[in-house]
Scaffold this motif. Structure first.
Motif, PDB file in Angstrom:
ATOM      1  N   SER A  18     -23.654  -8.871  -7.181  1.00 41.01           N
ATOM      2  CA  SER A  18     -22.319  -8.690  -6.596  1.00 41.01           C
ATOM      3  C   SER A  18     -21.418  -7.876  -7.527  1.00 41.01           C
ATOM      4  O   SER A  18     -20.683  -7.000  -7.073  1.00 41.01           O
ATOM      5  N   ILE A  19     -21.490  -8.130  -8.827  1.00 40.40           N
ATOM      6  CA  ILE A  19     -20.684  -7.374  -9.787  1.00 40.40           C
ATOM      7  C   ILE A  19     -21.153  -5.930  -9.838  1.00 40.40           C
ATOM      8  O   ILE A  19     -20.344  -5.005  -9.799  1.00 40.40           O
ATOM      9  N   VAL A  62     -19.778  -0.472  -8.879  1.00 42.90           N
ATOM     10  CA  VAL A  62     -20.225   0.897  -8.564  1.00 42.90           C
ATOM     11  C   VAL A  62     -19.452   1.445  -7.369  1.00 42.90           C
ATOM     12  O   VAL A  62     -19.007   2.595  -7.382  1.00 42.90           O
ATOM     13  N   TYR A  63     -19.249   0.627  -6.349  1.00 40.33           N
ATOM     14  CA  TYR A  63     -18.478   1.061  -5.181  1.00 40.33           C
ATOM     15  C   TYR A  63     -17.070   1.479  -5.603  1.00 40.33           C
ATOM     16  O   TYR A  63     -16.590   2.547  -5.220  1.00 40.33           O
ATOM     17  N   LEU A  64     -16.405   0.649  -6.396  1.00 37.07           N
ATOM     18  CA  LEU A  64     -15.049   0.966  -6.855  1.00 37.07           C
ATOM     19  C   LEU A  64     -15.038   2.205  -7.744  1.00 37.07           C
ATOM     20  O   LEU A  64     -14.139   3.040  -7.637  1.00 37.07           O
ATOM     21  N   ALA A  65     -16.027   2.338  -8.617  1.00 34.46           N
ATOM     22  CA  ALA A  65     -16.100   3.496  -9.512  1.00 34.46           C
ATOM     23  C   ALA A  65     -16.227   4.789  -8.714  1.00 34.46           C
ATOM     24  O   ALA A  65     -15.543   5.776  -9.005  1.00 34.46           O
ATOM     25  N   LYS A  66     -17.071   4.790  -7.703  1.00 36.42           N
ATOM     26  CA  LYS A  66     -17.240   5.992  -6.870  1.00 36.42           C
ATOM     27  C   LYS A  66     -15.958   6.302  -6.110  1.00 36.42           C
ATOM     28  O   LYS A  66     -15.552   7.456  -5.994  1.00 36.42           O
ATOM     29  N   LYS A  67     -15.316   5.274  -5.604  1.00 39.52           N
ATOM     30  CA  LYS A  67     -14.071   5.460  -4.862  1.00 39.52           C
ATOM     31  C   LYS A  67     -12.961   5.995  -5.769  1.00 39.52           C
ATOM     32  O   LYS A  67     -12.245   6.925  -5.407  1.00 39.52           O
ATOM     33  N   GLU A  69     -11.393  -8.213 -12.756  1.00 43.84           N
ATOM     34  CA  GLU A  69     -11.689  -9.448 -13.490  1.00 43.84           C
ATOM     35  C   GLU A  69     -13.180  -9.667 -13.715  1.00 43.84           C
ATOM     36  O   GLU A  69     -13.633 -10.784 -13.923  1.00 43.84           O
ATOM     37  N   PHE A  70     -13.964  -8.580 -13.690  1.00 43.08           N
ATOM     38  CA  PHE A  70     -15.385  -8.676 -14.039  1.00 43.08           C
ATOM     39  C   PHE A  70     -15.536  -8.771 -15.555  1.00 43.08           C
ATOM     40  O   PHE A  70     -16.523  -9.280 -16.056  1.00 43.08           O
TER      41      PHE A  70
END
Length: 197
Positions: free
Chosen positions: A94-95, A100-105, A43-44
């Motif tokens: 925060s976004i 970036v964390y989610l993209a790498k994961k 939801e970004f």
């Protein structure tokens, strides 16, 4: 009393384009689906705003889109990298960090799924085999195959989860048991082999 911080959502095309450019600069090329999973699903960004910005970025040569048999890969360009470097600070921290964390994961998990195949096989005499294949992505024979017996389906599923928590450790453990005393394989060498294939 606990209060949840409100979700931040980007609505301006320029902000969404900067976020996408930032993700591609930090992670490298990503499929549209992967980009959606770390922006729209969180939801970004709204769904239609995301697609509108991707099309606009492609028209402006901020990204290049490569169509493959499986997906559409978005590649960063010099212009998108410049945009990310100069303007990423305008996106809430925060976004940026969460995306970036989610993209790498997500990209790491997708790469792992291509390099390693797991299957739970029911045995006629009872029990299950957790069948693991380390794929040779450049062609040829698999790098390694493992079959591990489990008495119940739950045990097999638990072994599969534990394996995916640390596939490099499993690979290293098996290899080192065969070559112990001659040479040992480091985690960095294993990662290099898996990433290269």
């Amino acid at each position: 009393m606990n209060f949840r911080a409100p979700k931040l959502t980007l609505y301006e095309d320029k902000e969404i384009q900067i976020l996408i450019a930032h993700l591609l600069r930090k992670v490298g090329c990503m499929s549209k689906e992967e980009l959606m999973r770390c922006t729209v699903d969180q939801e970004f960004v709204k769904y239609f705003d995301f697609h509108s910005c991707i099309m606009s970025m492609e028209e402006k040569k901020l990204i290049t889109v490569e169509k493959t048999a499986d997906c559409e890969l978005c590649h960063p360009t010099n212009q998108s990298n410049y945009l990310a470097i100069e303007l990423a600070y305008s996106i809430p921290l925060s976004i940026r960090e969460d995306a970036v964390y989610l993209a790498k994961k997500i990209t790491a998990h997708n790469h792992l799924e291509k390099a390693i195949k797991c299957e739970i096989i029911t045995l006629e005499q009872g029990g299950y085999h957790l069948y693991i294949r380390f794929i040779n992505e450049v062609g040829g024979a698999d790098l390694m195959e493992l079959k591990i017996y489990a008495p119940t389906l739950e045990a097999a599923q638990q072994m599969e989860r534990k394996f995916f928590d640390n596939p490099t450790g499993a690979y290293r453990g098996v290899l080192n048991s065969f070559i112990q005393g001659y040479l040992s394989v480091s985690e960095a060498e294993i990662r290099e082999i898996i990433e290269d294939n």
